[in-house]
Design a protein around this motif. Structure first.
Motif, PDB file in Angstrom:
ATOM      1  N   TRP A 202       0.840  -1.203   0.000  1.00 15.34           N
ATOM      2  CA  TRP A 202       0.000   0.000   0.000  1.00 15.34           C
ATOM      3  C   TRP A 202       0.869   1.245   0.000  1.00 15.34           C
ATOM      4  O   TRP A 202       1.882   1.298   0.686  1.00 15.34           O
ATOM      5  N   MET A 203       0.454   2.234  -0.780  1.00 20.14           N
ATOM      6  CA  MET A 203       1.142   3.519  -0.781  1.00 20.14           C
ATOM      7  C   MET A 203       0.125   4.599  -0.407  1.00 20.14           C
ATOM      8  O   MET A 203      -0.972   4.624  -0.958  1.00 20.14           O
ATOM      9  N   PRO A 204       0.494   5.476   0.530  1.00 18.03           N
ATOM     10  CA  PRO A 204      -0.417   6.584   0.845  1.00 18.03           C
ATOM     11  C   PRO A 204      -0.644   7.451  -0.396  1.00 18.03           C
ATOM     12  O   PRO A 204       0.295   7.706  -1.164  1.00 18.03           O
ATOM     13  N   MET A 205      -1.885   7.888  -0.596  1.00 23.65           N
ATOM     14  CA  MET A 205      -2.193   8.752  -1.746  1.00 23.65           C
ATOM     15  C   MET A 205      -1.323  10.000  -1.727  1.00 23.65           C
ATOM     16  O   MET A 205      -0.901  10.473  -2.768  1.00 23.65           O
ATOM     17  N   GLU A 206      -1.043  10.500  -0.541  1.00 22.29           N
ATOM     18  CA  GLU A 206      -0.204  11.697  -0.411  1.00 22.29           C
ATOM     19  C   GLU A 206       1.181  11.463  -1.016  1.00 22.29           C
ATOM     20  O   GLU A 206       1.716  12.308  -1.731  1.00 22.29           O
ATOM     21  N   LYS A 207       1.759  10.295  -0.755  1.00 20.44           N
ATOM     22  CA  LYS A 207       3.086   9.966  -1.298  1.00 20.44           C
ATOM     23  C   LYS A 207       3.007   9.729  -2.806  1.00 20.44           C
ATOM     24  O   LYS A 207       3.867  10.187  -3.564  1.00 20.44           O
ATOM     25  N   LEU A 208       1.971   9.011  -3.252  1.00 18.48           N
ATOM     26  CA  LEU A 208       1.790   8.782  -4.685  1.00 18.48           C
ATOM     27  C   LEU A 208       1.645  10.111  -5.414  1.00 18.48           C
ATOM     28  O   LEU A 208       2.268  10.340  -6.449  1.00 18.48           O
ATOM     29  N   HIS A 209       0.859  10.996  -4.852  1.00 22.71           N
ATOM     30  CA  HIS A 209       0.668  12.330  -5.433  1.00 22.71           C
ATOM     31  C   HIS A 209       2.000  13.065  -5.538  1.00 22.71           C
ATOM     32  O   HIS A 209       2.321  13.646  -6.582  1.00 22.71           O
ATOM     33  N   ALA A 210       2.791  13.027  -4.464  1.00 20.01           N
ATOM     34  CA  ALA A 210       4.091  13.717  -4.467  1.00 20.01           C
ATOM     35  C   ALA A 210       5.008  13.146  -5.548  1.00 20.01           C
ATOM     36  O   ALA A 210       5.701  13.898  -6.254  1.00 20.01           O
ATOM     37  N   GLU A 211       5.004  11.823  -5.718  1.00 18.98           N
ATOM     38  CA  GLU A 211       5.819  11.182  -6.764  1.00 18.98           C
ATOM     39  C   GLU A 211       5.362  11.610  -8.160  1.00 18.98           C
ATOM     40  O   GLU A 211       6.185  11.893  -9.034  1.00 18.98           O
ATOM     41  N   LEU A 212       4.052  11.636  -8.362  1.00 19.38           N
ATOM     42  CA  LEU A 212       3.526  12.035  -9.677  1.00 19.38           C
ATOM     43  C   LEU A 212       3.842  13.494  -9.982  1.00 19.38           C
ATOM     44  O   LEU A 212       4.203  13.833 -11.109  1.00 19.38           O
ATOM     45  N   VAL A 213       3.715  14.347  -8.975  1.00 22.15           N
ATOM     46  CA  VAL A 213       4.060  15.760  -9.164  1.00 22.15           C
ATOM     47  C   VAL A 213       5.525  15.881  -9.555  1.00 22.15           C
ATOM     48  O   VAL A 213       5.874  16.590 -10.510  1.00 22.15           O
ATOM     49  N   GLU A 214       6.386  15.164  -8.839  1.00 22.59           N
ATOM     50  CA  GLU A 214       7.819  15.229  -9.105  1.00 22.59           C
ATOM     51  C   GLU A 214       8.150  14.729 -10.515  1.00 22.59           C
ATOM     52  O   GLU A 214       8.933  15.337 -11.233  1.00 22.59           O
ATOM     53  N   GLN A 215       7.535  13.621 -10.927  1.00 21.70           N
ATOM     54  CA  GLN A 215       7.894  12.996 -12.195  1.00 21.70           C
ATOM     55  C   GLN A 215       7.158  13.563 -13.407  1.00 21.70           C
ATOM     56  O   GLN A 215       7.685  13.518 -14.515  1.00 21.70           O
ATOM     57  N   TYR A 216       5.926  14.066 -13.218  1.00 19.94           N
ATOM     58  CA  TYR A 216       5.103  14.400 -14.379  1.00 19.94           C
ATOM     59  C   TYR A 216       4.612  15.843 -14.473  1.00 19.94           C
ATOM     60  O   TYR A 216       4.127  16.246 -15.527  1.00 19.94           O
ATOM     61  N   SER A 217       4.716  16.630 -13.404  1.00 14.87           N
ATOM     62  CA  SER A 217       4.114  17.973 -13.463  1.00 14.87           C
ATOM     63  C   SER A 217       4.755  18.865 -14.526  1.00 14.87           C
ATOM     64  O   SER A 217       4.102  19.754 -15.062  1.00 14.87           O
ATOM     65  N   SER A 218       6.006  18.603 -14.865  1.00 17.10           N
ATOM     66  CA  SER A 218       6.648  19.426 -15.908  1.00 17.10           C
ATOM     67  C   SER A 218       6.466  18.818 -17.304  1.00 17.10           C
ATOM     68  O   SER A 218       6.796  19.462 -18.298  1.00 17.10           O
ATOM     69  N   ILE A 219       5.919  17.598 -17.363  1.00 16.53           N
ATOM     70  CA  ILE A 219       5.737  16.912 -18.650  1.00 16.53           C
ATOM     71  C   ILE A 219       4.293  17.005 -19.122  1.00 16.53           C
ATOM     72  O   ILE A 219       4.021  17.273 -20.289  1.00 16.53           O
ATOM     73  N   TRP A 220       3.356  16.781 -18.193  1.00 18.22           N
ATOM     74  CA  TRP A 220       1.932  16.791 -18.544  1.00 18.22           C
ATOM     75  C   TRP A 220       1.459  18.200 -18.874  1.00 18.22           C
ATOM     76  O   TRP A 220       1.971  19.184 -18.343  1.00 18.22           O
ATOM     77  N   HIS A 221       0.446  18.293 -19.714  1.00 13.63           N
ATOM     78  CA  HIS A 221      -0.210  19.561 -20.030  1.00 13.63           C
ATOM     79  C   HIS A 221      -0.805  20.135 -18.741  1.00 13.63           C
ATOM     80  O   HIS A 221      -1.261  19.384 -17.879  1.00 13.63           O
TER      81      HIS A 221
END
Length: 119
Positions: free
Chosen positions: A41-60
């Motif tokens: 299990w991964m906390p949504m907060e941690k998953l969100h932080a990972e996605l922000v780090e990896q994709y916020s500059s790539i995604w529209h």
């Protein structure tokens, strides 16, 4: 003729949204499989932080707003949860993700687990 083109445009928009959802779901599955073992299990907060780090500059920016902020969501359940849009998306795919919610007093924590990789 005008009504027909609006129907086509609505259909195109729906298809684009479905493609966007699949891409986001695939990105989430990749992050979870990289960071967690099967059934972990991964906390949504941690998953969100990972996605922000990896994709916020790539995604529209509209995709970032839709899934990585709570700007598009109103209501008390979204307050203080920038991952709320992402949570709603993952709930649409129970064949791939399990969401576990735990409440302590007024605090509700969400955890996600990857059931199966997307094919």
């Amino acid at each position: 003729m005008e009504g027909r083109s609006r129907i086509d445009r609505d259909s195109d928009n729906q298809q684009l949204l479905q493609l966007e959802e699949k891409d986001v779901v695939s990105s989430v599955a990749n992050v979870l499989s990289d960071l967690c073992g099967p059934g972990d299990w991964m906390p949504m907060e941690k998953l969100h932080a990972e996605l922000v780090e990896q994709y916020s500059s790539i995604w529209h920016h509209s995709r970032v707003r839709r899934y990585l902020t709570s700007e598009d969501w109103t209501g008390p359940e979204a307050k203080g949860k920038p991952w709320y849009g992402l949570l709603m998306l993952l709930r649409k795919y129970p064949e791939h993700f399990v969401i576990n919610t735990r409440s302590k007093g007024r605090v509700t924590l969400e955890f996600v687990s990857l059931v199966s990789l997307l094919t």
